[in-house]
Motif scaffolding. Sequence first.
Motif, short mmCIF file in Angstrom:
data_model
loop_
_atom_site.label_atom_id
_atom_site.label_comp_id
_atom_site.label_asym_id
_atom_site.label_seq_id
_atom_site.Cartn_x
_atom_site.Cartn_y
_atom_site.Cartn_z
N GLY A 34 -0.78 -2.70 -9.52
CA GLY A 34 -1.67 -3.62 -8.79
C GLY A 34 -2.04 -3.11 -7.64
N PHE A 35 -1.67 -2.04 -7.03
CA PHE A 35 -2.03 -1.63 -5.75
C PHE A 35 -3.52 -0.85 -6.01
N GLU A 36 -4.60 -1.50 -5.64
CA GLU A 36 -5.96 -1.10 -5.81
C GLU A 36 -6.29 0.14 -4.83
N ARG A 37 -5.51 0.27 -3.94
CA ARG A 37 -6.00 1.38 -2.78
C ARG A 37 -4.76 2.42 -3.14
N ALA A 38 -4.22 2.70 -3.99
CA ALA A 38 -3.24 3.53 -4.39
C ALA A 38 -3.72 5.23 -4.16
N ARG A 39 -4.94 5.23 -4.55
CA ARG A 39 -5.46 6.64 -4.34
C ARG A 39 -6.26 6.79 -3.08
N PRO A 40 -6.22 7.49 -2.05
CA PRO A 40 -6.86 7.72 -0.91
C PRO A 40 -8.42 8.13 -1.18
N ARG A 86 9.69 9.19 6.38
CA ARG A 86 9.82 10.64 6.56
C ARG A 86 8.97 10.94 7.94
N GLN A 87 9.51 9.94 8.97
CA GLN A 87 9.01 10.03 10.37
C GLN A 87 7.88 9.41 10.60
N LEU A 88 7.20 8.75 9.71
CA LEU A 88 6.01 8.10 9.85
C LEU A 88 5.87 6.83 10.72
N ARG A 89 5.22 6.29 11.40
CA ARG A 89 5.27 5.25 12.20
C ARG A 89 3.90 4.57 12.39
N PRO A 90 3.81 3.89 11.44
CA PRO A 90 2.53 2.77 11.49
C PRO A 90 2.85 1.66 12.33
N ASP A 91 1.59 1.14 12.95
CA ASP A 91 1.60 0.19 13.86
C ASP A 91 1.58 -1.13 13.25
N PHE A 92 2.11 -2.30 13.70
CA PHE A 92 2.25 -3.40 13.09
C PHE A 92 0.89 -4.15 12.28
N LYS A 93 -0.17 -3.66 13.02
CA LYS A 93 -1.21 -4.27 12.38
C LYS A 93 -1.69 -3.34 11.05
N THR A 94 -1.26 -2.26 10.94
CA THR A 94 -1.41 -1.48 9.69
C THR A 94 -0.22 -1.96 8.56
N ILE A 95 1.03 -2.40 9.06
CA ILE A 95 1.73 -2.80 8.00
C ILE A 95 1.73 -4.49 7.61
N ALA A 96 0.92 -5.07 8.64
CA ALA A 96 0.58 -6.32 8.33
C ALA A 96 -0.90 -6.38 7.31
N ASP A 97 -1.61 -5.70 7.42
CA ASP A 97 -2.86 -5.54 6.69
C ASP A 97 -2.49 -4.98 5.24
N PHE A 98 -1.48 -4.06 5.17
CA PHE A 98 -0.84 -3.74 3.85
C PHE A 98 -0.33 -4.75 3.12
N ARG A 99 0.35 -5.48 3.63
CA ARG A 99 1.07 -6.72 3.15
C ARG A 99 0.02 -7.59 2.65
N ARG A 100 -1.13 -8.11 3.58
CA ARG A 100 -2.18 -8.99 3.17
C ARG A 100 -2.97 -8.77 1.97
N ASP A 101 -3.19 -7.26 2.11
CA ASP A 101 -4.05 -6.59 0.75
C ASP A 101 -3.50 -6.53 -0.45
N THR A 102 -2.17 -6.16 -0.40
CA THR A 102 -1.50 -6.25 -1.60
C THR A 102 -0.46 -7.09 -2.05
N THR A 104 -0.52 -9.69 -4.22
CA THR A 104 -0.14 -10.08 -5.56
C THR A 104 0.93 -8.78 -6.35
N ALA A 105 0.34 -7.78 -5.82
CA ALA A 105 1.33 -6.56 -6.49
C ALA A 105 2.34 -6.35 -5.96
N PHE A 106 2.72 -7.02 -4.77
CA PHE A 106 4.00 -7.17 -4.04
C PHE A 106 5.10 -7.97 -5.00
N ARG A 107 4.39 -9.13 -5.36
CA ARG A 107 5.37 -9.95 -5.94
C ARG A 107 5.84 -9.17 -7.26
N LYS A 108 4.90 -8.73 -8.21
CA LYS A 108 5.39 -7.78 -9.32
C LYS A 108 6.47 -6.67 -8.94
#
Length: 126
Positions: A34-40, A86-102, A104-108
């Motif tokens: 259910g991750f719609e944006r799995a492909r960039p 792998r030494q990636l460092r997303p900022d808090f906004k990116t992390i929060a937006d990913f949770r918000r956008d996904t 339903t898929a998170f629950r599964k």
Amino acid sequence: MLLLPACVDDYVGPDNVVRFIEAFVESLDLTAAGFERARPKVTGRPRYDPTDMLKLYIYGYLNRVRSSRCLEVETHRNLEVIWLMRQLRPDFKTIADFRRDTKTAFRKVFREFGSCAVALICLAVS
């Protein structure tokens, strides 16, 4: 002369839980989950891979780190998270937006992770 190992991989043992998280997330079909944006997209700046973001959230779930700001801090200071991301460092906004956008898929995925972890624990106890 170095006092610490030169490779982050040397800090993460073969039986560390982050290796289980890595194997679990890599085995998932994120599009089917259910991750719609799995492909960039081919244009624009590439996003963080959803597998990396999902690994970060599962790690946070297991270690009671729910805040996106706290997860961001972990990507800078925690060697397990540095290895997992792998030494990636997303900022808090990116992390929060990913949770918000996904959401339903998170629950599964978290339900499946819980089932898989319980099965693994039962095998270890047997």
